[in-house]
Every structure is written in structure tokens, then in C-alpha cells.
Design an enzyme around this catalytic site. Structure first.
Site, PDB file in Angstrom:
ATOM      1  CG  ASP A  71     -43.065  -3.576  17.070  1.00  0.00           C
ATOM      2  OD1 ASP A  71     -43.395  -4.181  18.172  1.00  0.00           O
ATOM      3  OD2 ASP A  71     -42.420  -4.358  16.259  1.00  0.00           O
ATOM      4  CG  HIS A  72     -39.927  -3.712  20.362  1.00  0.00           C
ATOM      5  ND1 HIS A  72     -40.021  -4.377  21.886  1.00  0.00           N
ATOM      6  CD2 HIS A  72     -40.792  -4.601  19.525  1.00  0.00           C
ATOM      7  CE1 HIS A  72     -40.424  -5.674  21.374  1.00  0.00           C
ATOM      8  NE2 HIS A  72     -40.838  -5.945  20.149  1.00  0.00           N
ATOM      9  CG  ASP A 123     -39.143  -3.409  24.904  1.00  0.00           C
ATOM     10  OD1 ASP A 123     -38.988  -3.603  26.157  1.00  0.00           O
ATOM     11  OD2 ASP A 123     -38.544  -3.978  24.030  1.00  0.00           O
ATOM     12  CG  HIS A 129     -38.706  -9.902  18.676  1.00  0.00           C
ATOM     13  ND1 HIS A 129     -38.020  -9.383  19.721  1.00  0.00           N
ATOM     14  CD2 HIS A 129     -40.066  -9.649  18.292  1.00  0.00           C
ATOM     15  CE1 HIS A 129     -39.355  -8.842  20.357  1.00  0.00           C
ATOM     16  NE2 HIS A 129     -40.568  -8.744  19.393  1.00  0.00           N
ATOM     17  CG  HIS A 139     -43.971  -8.748  21.019  1.00  0.00           C
ATOM     18  ND1 HIS A 139     -43.166  -7.723  20.541  1.00  0.00           N
ATOM     19  CD2 HIS A 139     -45.002  -8.326  21.355  1.00  0.00           C
ATOM     20  CE1 HIS A 139     -43.679  -6.512  20.863  1.00  0.00           C
ATOM     21  NE2 HIS A 139     -44.705  -6.928  21.582  1.00  0.00           N
TER      22      HIS A 139
HETATM   23  P1  13P Z   1     -41.125 -11.579  14.150  1.00  0.00           P
HETATM   24  O1  13P Z   1     -40.647 -10.742  13.179  1.00  0.00           O
HETATM   25  O2  13P Z   1     -40.476 -12.827  14.985  1.00  0.00           O
HETATM   26  O3  13P Z   1     -42.617 -12.229  13.518  1.00  0.00           O
HETATM   27  O4  13P Z   1     -41.916 -10.686  15.285  1.00  0.00           O
HETATM   28  C1  13P Z   1     -42.404  -9.570  15.228  1.00  0.00           C
HETATM   29  C2  13P Z   1     -42.754  -8.625  16.512  1.00  0.00           C
HETATM   30  O5  13P Z   1     -42.983  -9.325  17.437  1.00  0.00           O
HETATM   31  C3  13P Z   1     -42.698  -7.454  16.367  1.00  0.00           C
HETATM   32  O6  13P Z   1     -42.615  -6.894  17.482  1.00  0.00           O
END
Ligand code: 13P
Length: 284
Positions: A82-83, A104, A180, A208
């Protein structure tokens, strides 16, 4: 079943108009709570780890815990970064066995984001690994990524087409009003923008920051072309609320299994509810 490329999971979701959860793991209880819920509901699953989570858990522990989790599973599972913030981090995850990565480059100007994302796609695709990228800039806080509200930028539909054509990414994270972390006000999704982006791109789109977005808005976004929905904060809140509840009842608790176990069950319940909303139940 071993790990599968995220593209396989998302291609089916795109064909059949549902979304799959990109659910973040923060420790062993998250991993177990999430995969058990997906197995129980017969749903495909995208397990994702952020750079912060990898640092906290340790790469060897991430890989071996996930290996144990998917060893006897009957559902398709992808392990996704993720990212990812750099080419180096992404290469490390691919070498370790991730079946999908997010690069990202949203902090860079448009053409630079294209150039850097394209390099990642070339390397990842040569070994069958899926790539998600971000265009526009999603606000809020996740680990070390902190985007102030005023710096968040919505995705431009005309740029999205050029970006996908030039980079060859498999999935695109778009900024349409989600953020987020915990929302300060009510999130307002720009559905017109989603419609425009989806009509010009026939590919999986990613939402996201879905924690705190009303269920009906998530359902609507899925019906309009979102095929991956990322959730982390809501499950962290479910875990912590359960731990607090148990300590309120019995402040003398000391065995972590007595509060982490129920907190893990609370994550499972929250994951099952999300799976229903996303429509991925029985799609394994
Ligand atoms: P949240 O923590 O706001 O649910 O977002 C998670 C996310 O987008 C991870 O990339």
C-alpha cells in the site's frame, strides 16, 4: 492456494460489477481476523501492508505470516504493498514475494508521476506483479503519508486517460473526495467525476480512505466502477473499541489473549460487513 496477482482478482470484479476489499494488516490479529472473515464469506481478498506496517511487523514476519495464512485457503488472496513511495521499496517487496504493488507518485507533477510509474510497471509486469498507481492526491493521514486538506487534489478525468495509456497500470486510485484516517466533517464524494473517469477508462478503479464513508455511498461508488475499496482505520477502531470495552469491564485484565482474541473477532465482524457492502461475498 498461493498468492495470486491482484489483476486476476480485479479483472473478475470489473467484469461482474463488484469490489474487493484492500484490507490493511497491522499485526497478526488483523491478518487472522481479515482472512478468516473472507474465508467464511467465500470472498476474494487483497491483503495490504503499508511501508509503516512492514517496518512495525518486520518483512520476514509479514511474508511468513501471510504464507501461513494462505497455505490452506480456498479463496484467492493477493498481497499488495500500500502506497509504495519509491522504486527501491517496490523492488524489495517484489523480491520478497508480494503479488501486487502500489506506486504512489501523487506527490510529483503529472509528467514525473507518469515517468516514475512507467518504470515501476515495466519492472513489475516483467515478473507478473500487478501495479496500482494514484492520480490526483488523496487527503488525510496514513502512517507517514500526511496530506493536508488544502493540498488534496481531485483526479482530472482527461489526465486519467493519458496517465493510464502512458503508464500501462492495472488499477488506478482516484481522488474523488475521500481521505485517509478519521474524517473531520462528512465526506462528500464527487460522483460526477467518478462517472466521467469510469466512462473513459474501462479498468479497475480504487477508492482509498473508505473508513467513515456512509455504506450507501460506498455501494453507489461500487455500482459506478470502483472495484477495490481500501479500509484500515475502521478496523483499527473496531479492534481498539473492543479492547477498551474489555478493560472498562475488567481493569485487572493482564493476559493479552483475553483482549486481543475478542478484538480479532471484532475485526472479523467488521470485515464481513464490508464484504457484504462491496458485493464480493461468494465471488471467490
Ligand atoms: P482508511 O484508513 O481511511 O480506511 O484508508 C485506508 C486506505 O486507503 C489505505 O490505502
Amino acid at each position: 492456494m498461493g498468492l495470486v496477482p491482484m489483476a486476476d482478482i480485479l479483472e473478475k470484479a470489473n467484469d461482474e460489477y463488484y469490489a474487493v476489499g484492500g484490507f490493511n494488516i497491522n499485526n497478526m490479529e488483523f491478518l487472522q481476523g481479515i482472512i478468516w472473515a473472507a474465508e467464511e464469506t467465500n470472498s476474494p481478498l487483497i491483503l495490504q501492508a503499508s511501508e509503516g506496517a512492514i517496518k512495525y511487523i518486520g518483512m520476514d514476519y509479514v511474508m511468513n505470516m501471510v504464507k501461513a495464512a494462505v497455505k490452506d485457503t480456498h479463496i484467492p488472496v493477493a498481497l499488495h504493498l500500500d502506497h509504495g513511495s519509491s522504486y527501491e521499496v517496490i523492488m524489495r517487496c517484489i523480491r520478497e514475494g508480494f503479488s501486487s504493488v502500489m506506486y504512489d507518485g501523487s506527490k510529483y507533477p503529472f509528467q514525473q508521476n507518469i515517468r516514475l510509474t512507467k518504470e515501476v510497471v515495466k519492472a513489475a509486469h516483467s515478473v507478473g506483479v500487478t501495479v496500482e498507481a494514484e492520480l490526483g492526491k488523496i487527503g488525510g493521514t496514513e502512517d507517514d503519508v500526511d496530506v493536508d486538506e488544502k493540498d488534496a487534489k481531485f483526479t482530472k478525468p482527461e489526465e486519467a486517460e493519458e496517465f493510464v495509456e502512458k503508464t500501462g497500470v492495472d488499477a488506478l486510485a482516484i481522488a474523488i473526495g475521500t481521505a485517509h484516517g478519521v474524517y473531520k466533517g462528512d465526506p462528500e464524494l464527487d460522483f460526477d467525476r467518478l462517472e466521467k473517469i469510469n466512462s473513459s477508462l474501462n479498468m479497475p478503479l480504487v477508492l482509498h480512505g473508505a473508513s467513515g464513508v456512509p455504506d450507501e455511498d460506498v455501494r453507489k461508488a461500487v455500482s459506478m466502477g470502483i472495484n477495490k475499496v481500501n479500509v484500515n482505520t475502521a478496523f483499527q477502531q473496531a479492534f481498539t473499541a473492543k479492547v477498551k470495552e474489555l478493560f472498562d469491564k475488567d481493569p485487572d485484565l493482564y493476559d493479552p489473549r483475553k483482549y486481543c482474541g475478542p478484538a480479532r473477532d471484532a475485526i472479523s465482524e467488521a470485515v464481513k460487513e464490508k464484504i457484504e457492502i462491496l458485493g464480493s461475498k461468494n465471488k471467490a
